[in-house]
Enzyme design. Sequence first.
Site, PDB file in Angstrom:
ATOM      1  N   ARG A  83       0.938  -1.221   0.046  1.00 13.63           N
ATOM      2  CA  ARG A  83      -0.068   0.081   0.064  1.00 13.63           C
ATOM      3  C   ARG A  83       0.932   1.238  -0.047  1.00 13.63           C
ATOM      4  O   ARG A  83       1.846   1.199   0.026  1.00 13.63           O
ATOM      5  CB  ARG A  83      -0.916   0.027   1.356  1.00 13.63           C
ATOM      6  N   LYS A 226      -8.424  -2.686   1.165  1.00 17.02           N
ATOM      7  CA  LYS A 226      -8.454  -1.730   2.413  1.00 17.02           C
ATOM      8  C   LYS A 226      -9.127  -0.298   2.144  1.00 17.02           C
ATOM      9  O   LYS A 226      -9.370   0.469   3.189  1.00 17.02           O
ATOM     10  CB  LYS A 226      -6.941  -1.084   2.762  1.00 17.02           C
ATOM     11  N   HIS A 246     -10.110  -4.084  12.824  1.00 22.26           N
ATOM     12  CA  HIS A 246      -9.222  -4.547  12.131  1.00 22.26           C
ATOM     13  C   HIS A 246      -8.641  -5.900  12.871  1.00 22.26           C
ATOM     14  O   HIS A 246      -7.717  -6.062  13.520  1.00 22.26           O
ATOM     15  CB  HIS A 246      -7.821  -3.745  11.949  1.00 22.26           C
ATOM     16  N   SER A 265      -1.402  -5.174   9.883  1.00 24.97           N
ATOM     17  CA  SER A 265      -1.291  -5.945   8.604  1.00 24.97           C
ATOM     18  C   SER A 265      -0.076  -6.877   8.808  1.00 24.97           C
ATOM     19  O   SER A 265       1.240  -6.516   9.329  1.00 24.97           O
ATOM     20  CB  SER A 265      -1.006  -5.181   7.446  1.00 24.97           C
ATOM     21  N   LYS A 269      -3.215 -12.257  11.798  1.00 19.95           N
ATOM     22  CA  LYS A 269      -4.470 -12.323  11.939  1.00 19.95           C
ATOM     23  C   LYS A 269      -5.188 -13.576  11.158  1.00 19.95           C
ATOM     24  O   LYS A 269      -5.968 -14.311  11.574  1.00 19.95           O
ATOM     25  CB  LYS A 269      -5.467 -11.116  11.276  1.00 19.95           C
ATOM     26  N   THR A 270      -4.666 -13.776   9.996  1.00 21.58           N
ATOM     27  CA  THR A 270      -5.058 -14.798   9.132  1.00 21.58           C
ATOM     28  C   THR A 270      -4.860 -16.228   9.462  1.00 21.58           C
ATOM     29  O   THR A 270      -5.516 -17.130   9.579  1.00 21.58           O
ATOM     30  CB  THR A 270      -4.760 -14.473   7.649  1.00 21.58           C
ATOM     31  N   ASP A 284      -9.650 -10.666   8.397  1.00 24.49           N
ATOM     32  CA  ASP A 284      -9.209  -9.235   8.609  1.00 24.49           C
ATOM     33  C   ASP A 284      -9.917  -8.149   8.822  1.00 24.49           C
ATOM     34  O   ASP A 284      -9.474  -7.191   9.406  1.00 24.49           O
ATOM     35  CB  ASP A 284      -8.494  -9.024   7.326  1.00 24.49           C
ATOM     36  N   ARG A 349       1.259 -12.631  -1.549  1.00 24.36           N
ATOM     37  CA  ARG A 349      -0.074 -12.619  -0.947  1.00 24.36           C
ATOM     38  C   ARG A 349      -0.744 -13.629  -1.824  1.00 24.36           C
ATOM     39  O   ARG A 349      -0.634 -13.800  -2.993  1.00 24.36           O
ATOM     40  CB  ARG A 349      -0.711 -11.265  -1.068  1.00 24.36           C
TER      41      ARG A 349
HETATM   42  N1  LIG Z   1       4.034 -16.321  15.810  1.00 22.67           N
HETATM   43  C1  LIG Z   1       3.300 -16.405  14.863  1.00 22.67           C
HETATM   44  N2  LIG Z   1       2.123 -16.068  14.839  1.00 22.67           N
HETATM   45  C2  LIG Z   1       1.425 -15.895  13.746  1.00 22.67           C
HETATM   46  N3  LIG Z   1       2.144 -15.911  12.374  1.00 22.67           N
HETATM   47  C3  LIG Z   1       3.305 -16.131  12.540  1.00 22.67           C
HETATM   48  C4  LIG Z   1       4.003 -16.171  13.578  1.00 22.67           C
HETATM   49  N4  LIG Z   1       5.291 -16.364  13.257  1.00 22.67           N
HETATM   50  C5  LIG Z   1       5.234 -16.129  11.746  1.00 22.67           C
HETATM   51  N5  LIG Z   1       4.362 -15.867  11.353  1.00 22.67           N
HETATM   52  C6  LIG Z   1       4.035 -15.777   9.846  1.00 22.67           C
HETATM   53  O1  LIG Z   1       3.779 -14.443   9.966  1.00 22.67           O
HETATM   54  C7  LIG Z   1       2.585 -14.181   8.834  1.00 22.67           C
HETATM   55  C8  LIG Z   1       1.356 -13.517   9.308  1.00 22.67           C
HETATM   56  O2  LIG Z   1       0.271 -13.286   8.266  1.00 22.67           O
HETATM   57  P1  LIG Z   1      -0.930 -13.109   8.304  1.00 22.67           P
HETATM   58  O3  LIG Z   1      -1.437 -13.923   9.151  1.00 22.67           O
HETATM   59  O4  LIG Z   1      -1.420 -13.133   6.798  1.00 22.67           O
HETATM   60  O5  LIG Z   1      -1.123 -11.651   8.953  1.00 22.67           O
HETATM   61  P2  LIG Z   1      -2.514 -10.598   8.897  1.00 22.67           P
HETATM   62  O6  LIG Z   1      -3.728 -11.421   8.375  1.00 22.67           O
HETATM   63  O7  LIG Z   1      -2.642 -10.219  10.304  1.00 22.67           O
HETATM   64  O8  LIG Z   1      -1.999  -9.765   7.887  1.00 22.67           O
HETATM   65  C9  LIG Z   1       2.450 -15.530   8.141  1.00 22.67           C
HETATM   66  O9  LIG Z   1       3.210 -15.535   6.955  1.00 22.67           O
HETATM   67  C10 LIG Z   1       2.838 -16.360   9.406  1.00 22.67           C
HETATM   68  O10 LIG Z   1       3.365 -17.790   8.820  1.00 22.67           O
HETATM   69  C1  LIG Z   2      -3.624  -6.300   2.896  1.00 23.35           C
HETATM   70  C2  LIG Z   2      -3.090  -5.318   3.988  1.00 23.35           C
HETATM   71  O1  LIG Z   2      -3.302  -5.792   5.287  1.00 23.35           O
HETATM   72  P1  LIG Z   2      -3.723  -7.242   5.952  1.00 23.35           P
HETATM   73  O2  LIG Z   2      -2.510  -7.907   6.004  1.00 23.35           O
HETATM   74  O3  LIG Z   2      -4.238  -6.637   7.220  1.00 23.35           O
HETATM   75  O4  LIG Z   2      -4.687  -7.718   5.231  1.00 23.35           O
HETATM   76  C3  LIG Z   2      -2.657  -4.167   3.724  1.00 23.35           C
HETATM   77  O5  LIG Z   2      -2.448  -3.622   4.703  1.00 23.35           O
HETATM   78  O6  LIG Z   2      -2.217  -3.621   2.774  1.00 23.35           O
END
Ligand SMILES: Nc1ncnc2c1ncn2[C@@H]1O[C@H](COP(=O)(O)OP(=O)(O)O)[C@@H](O)[C@H]1O
Ligand SMILES: C=C(OP(=O)(O)O)C(=O)O
Length: 469
Positions: A83, A226, A246, A265, A269-270, A284, A349
Amino acid sequence: MAPTAINLRKEYHQNIAEASDKVLPHKIKKQNTIGAALGLNPDAEVHYNASVPILYEDALGEKGNLISSTGALVAFSGTKTGRSPKDKRIVDEPSSSEHIWWGPVNKKVDENTWQISKNRAIDYLRTREKVYIIDAFAGWDPRYRIKVRVVCARAYHALFMKNMLIKPTPAELETFGEPDFTIWNAGQFPANVATKGMTSSTSVEINFKEMEMVILGTEYAGEMKKGIFTVMFYLMPIKYKVLTLHSSCNQGVEKGDVTLFFGLSGTGKTTLSADPHRKLIGDDEHCWSDHGVFNIEGGCYAKCLDLSAEREPEIFGAIRFGSVLENVVFNPYTRDIDYEGKDITENTRCAYPIQYIPSAKIPCLADTHPSNIILLTCDASGVLPPVSKLTNAQVMYHFISGYTSKMAGTEVGVTEPEATFSSCYGQPFLVLHPMKYAQQLSDKMTEHKSSAWLLNTGWTGQSVAKGEC
Ligand SMILES: Nc1ncnc2c1ncn2[C@@H]1O[C@H](COP(=O)(O)OP(=O)(O)O)[C@@H](O)[C@H]1O
Ligand SMILES: C=C(OP(=O)(O)O)C(=O)O
């Protein structure tokens, strides 16, 4: 006489042609009507809510795109792979101005500059031979959902938003009517740097009076998702007193207990919400109303760096036909993805429909209020303990200060985890003053007796440079 293979093939093609003749006139009429109403080139091929295979076929014509060995569309977003928060602007106009938290997050742009950018985006889209329109919903609770229209020139962007928004049923599409919010995505075309207030050739502008968004000079698809989130951060509290979060959200199978995971981000979360033992509400963007929690989106957008089938089987399995993989490195012959590859960006992503996660709960909402609130903080300094239980007052402190890290690649210019203070764990998307959201969260937690935890998904004991993750 036994049918020959060639006759069978002819018959098959004829059947497809006849079936298309029945379906297509209606669809083409709708496409042309909408295309004309939007002032698009009358000779343009306008695709209205095109199917996934049609979007694949067109996306493969875009430079570099290809199909991965598991059937996902591999797409590239050009020079911008994260972003551009410094180029996000909100139109300063009388109907919304007094509500907005003006400053570095919400920079002012005047109505005249907005008009110039909007005309520029639409003029660009009018020059295209192919234009894609996606009509869909944001918000799974019909009481609060908004009708969104995306108009764009890349099939990859259309497929991304088809995945990330909530697909209307054929009956809902029939009566869709005018959208509540429209995104004009002309990201391939630059903003005019000579326009007042424009500091680069990228501009992401939102107008709350016209309920429209214009994207110029960035093809990073995350701007669209977003952008809708930003609109919900404005609309939900103002119109309905509904809190926008968020956070990801999941629900216990037996007790139906709901957990929220707040996090900036890339902080988990995911990953943490995709727990096979719990039902996934969303990864998210959510809203907490008087009726419970609902997901805003129809899809998930997972980080792919270091993804593996062993560690994150649900997400790994979701990367298949229909999913959009962005900016990943791959084997040119086998088309296998190298999930460790960060040659293009660390912010690799994948966007997939939430239905691709086996534990997803459809519709994505819970009529129970959250019993656990988890604040995910990715501590790059190694100061915070792995987990702490918080009182309500401590939640307010952490929620407002939002100590965490920006993860590499999610924003342009961030190349390694960077300590930051991001209010509500989502400062770039806030529209009102952070206290407005924090107060609402505190009231809801008190009313529903929710417990709260601070979970460090970053480093403990030592800093990012040498610490243990
Ligand atoms: N302790 C942890 N808890 C969660 N994710 C972790 C951890 N350590 C490393 N990771 C990695 O960090 C990234 C977290 O990304 P994601 O869950 O997609 O974030 P968000 O949804 O918040 O944007 C993933 O690639 C995951 O494999
Ligand atoms: C896609 C984004 O966030 P998130 O990882 O929370 O989905 C972002 O911040 O551009």
